[in-house]
Design a protein around this motif. Structure first.
Motif, short mmCIF file in Angstrom:
data_model
loop_
_atom_site.label_atom_id
_atom_site.label_comp_id
_atom_site.label_asym_id
_atom_site.label_seq_id
_atom_site.Cartn_x
_atom_site.Cartn_y
_atom_site.Cartn_z
N GLU A 36 0.51 -1.47 -0.45
CA GLU A 36 -0.43 -0.24 -0.10
C GLU A 36 0.82 1.28 -0.08
OE1 GLU A 36 -3.84 -2.23 2.70
OE2 GLU A 36 -2.31 -0.26 3.65
N SER A 37 1.97 1.27 0.60
CA SER A 37 3.32 2.41 0.62
C SER A 37 4.37 1.62 0.38
CB SER A 37 2.69 3.01 2.10
OG SER A 37 3.40 3.91 2.16
N ILE A 38 5.18 2.57 -0.01
CA ILE A 38 6.56 2.35 -0.36
C ILE A 38 7.81 2.90 -0.02
CG2 ILE A 38 8.32 1.34 -1.56
CD1 ILE A 38 6.11 0.05 -3.81
N ASP A 39 8.48 3.07 1.30
CA ASP A 39 9.69 4.28 1.29
C ASP A 39 10.68 3.95 0.44
OD1 ASP A 39 10.99 6.00 2.56
OD2 ASP A 39 11.53 4.08 4.19
N VAL A 40 10.50 5.10 -0.16
CA VAL A 40 11.30 5.44 -1.80
C VAL A 40 12.60 6.29 -0.97
CG1 VAL A 40 11.78 5.73 -4.26
CG2 VAL A 40 9.89 4.13 -2.93
N LYS A 41 13.73 5.77 -1.05
CA LYS A 41 15.45 6.26 -1.77
C LYS A 41 15.94 6.89 -2.37
CE LYS A 41 19.08 5.24 -0.50
NZ LYS A 41 20.50 4.74 0.40
N ILE A 42 15.43 8.48 -3.30
CA ILE A 42 15.71 8.19 -4.43
C ILE A 42 17.40 8.83 -4.91
CG2 ILE A 42 13.26 8.77 -5.14
CD1 ILE A 42 13.59 12.21 -5.21
N THR A 43 17.89 9.59 -4.14
CA THR A 43 19.24 9.94 -4.20
C THR A 43 20.07 10.12 -2.95
OG1 THR A 43 20.69 11.79 -4.25
CG2 THR A 43 18.63 12.25 -3.06
#
Length: 293
Positions: A36-43
């Motif tokens: 339902e929710s994703i913790d995403v590191k983009i940098t």
């Protein structure tokens, strides 16, 4: 309260309201086919130099390929939430484009920024909020200077202050309450990345102070906790049985997961050592098989 999304996930109907409230409806036990929710590191780039950063972000860090990330999350339905962070996500050159694509797909983007970046990036943050490219704005509190926070509170009701138990003093909640009606997300102390070297007896002492003083803030602001904080601060003790059933949103990796888009890896949480490359499987395969691929 306005409904901004509603979708079916396995045998569960998920409804998202404009204030961030999530409602799950199901019979029996929930059968979940995608997060339902994703913790995403983009940098991994950041110039703040936080000694406790569990992502170990520095000025030599790299940005993620967001086109690859969009391919990875392509099959997620409208209404799924991405909690976008870094490093400093505001420094990513493709951030605005990425958020525009997410908006077109109906993916709900929430962005976490460091309080120390509010002055430099204030115009960009204001644009992202006003253009509805981010629904929730998380601000990691790192100082007692709230000059650039107050104007943001007039732009959106969906600002959430992030405090790390053991790093921030628990009395900071008092300062945030003084700014007006506020939402506070309490994060547990992560023994991961720079957090390993930063950990000391003073962190343990501060955690004990959080444990003792936390009850005095119940009902005075909107408090939420990540699962690590729930464990470290024994948050369950503050609820009745029925109250806990309504409050608790599930164990790690039941409804949520983590993506390191820089290294192109999946993981249960941002502090998980067991990680799987994008090349090994799809996001759906990873989530359904609980990382056993």
């Amino acid at each position: 309260m306005e409904q901004i999304a509603k979708y079916t996930n396995g045998n569960t109907v998920v409804t998202i309201l404009s204030d961030g409230t999530k409602i799950r409806e199901y019979e029996g036990d929930p059968v979940i086919l995608h997060p339902e929710s994703i913790d995403v590191k983009i940098t991994d780039y950041c110039d703040m130099g936080c000694a406790y950063c569990h992502e170990s972000s520095t000025t030599s860090g790299s940005h993620a390929d967001l086109k690859t990330l969009l391919g990875i999350i392509h099959d997620l339905p409208a209404g799924v939430e991405l909690a976008i962070g870094g490093g400093n996500p505001l420094s990513h050159p493709d951030l605005v484009w990425f958020l525009q694509v997410l908006k077109e797909r109906g993916i709900i983007a929430n962005l976490t920024v460091n309080q120390g970046h509010l002055k430099k990036y204030y115009d960009l943050i204001s644009y992202l909020v006003k253009d509805d490219l981010v629904k929730g704005l998380g601000i990691s509190i790192t100082s007692n200077n709230y000059k650039y926070i107050k104007p943001l509170l007039s732009l959106t009701d969906n600002v959430v202050f992030h405090l790390i138990a053991g790093v921030n003093k628990v009395e900071v909640i008092e300062h945030l309450i003084a700014l007006g009606e506020c939402k506070v997300l309490v994060l547990g102390y992560k023994l991961f990345g720079f957090g390993v070297g930063y950990h000391s007896e003073s962190v343990n002492v501060e955690l004990k102070r959080w444990y003792k003083k936390l009850p005095s803030f119940i009902g005075r602001c909107t408090l939420s906790f990540d699962n690590l904080a729930i464990k470290q601060l024994c948050v369950r003790r503050l609820f009745t049985h029925d109250g806990w059933d309504k409050f608790y949103m599930g164990d790690d990796f039941c409804f949520t997961m983590y993506i390191d888009a820089v290294k192109q890896e999946y993981a249960p949480t941002s502090r998980s050592k067991d990680r799987v490359s994008f090349d090994r499987c799809s996001l759906g395969e990873y989530f359904v098989n609980k990382g056993t691929i």
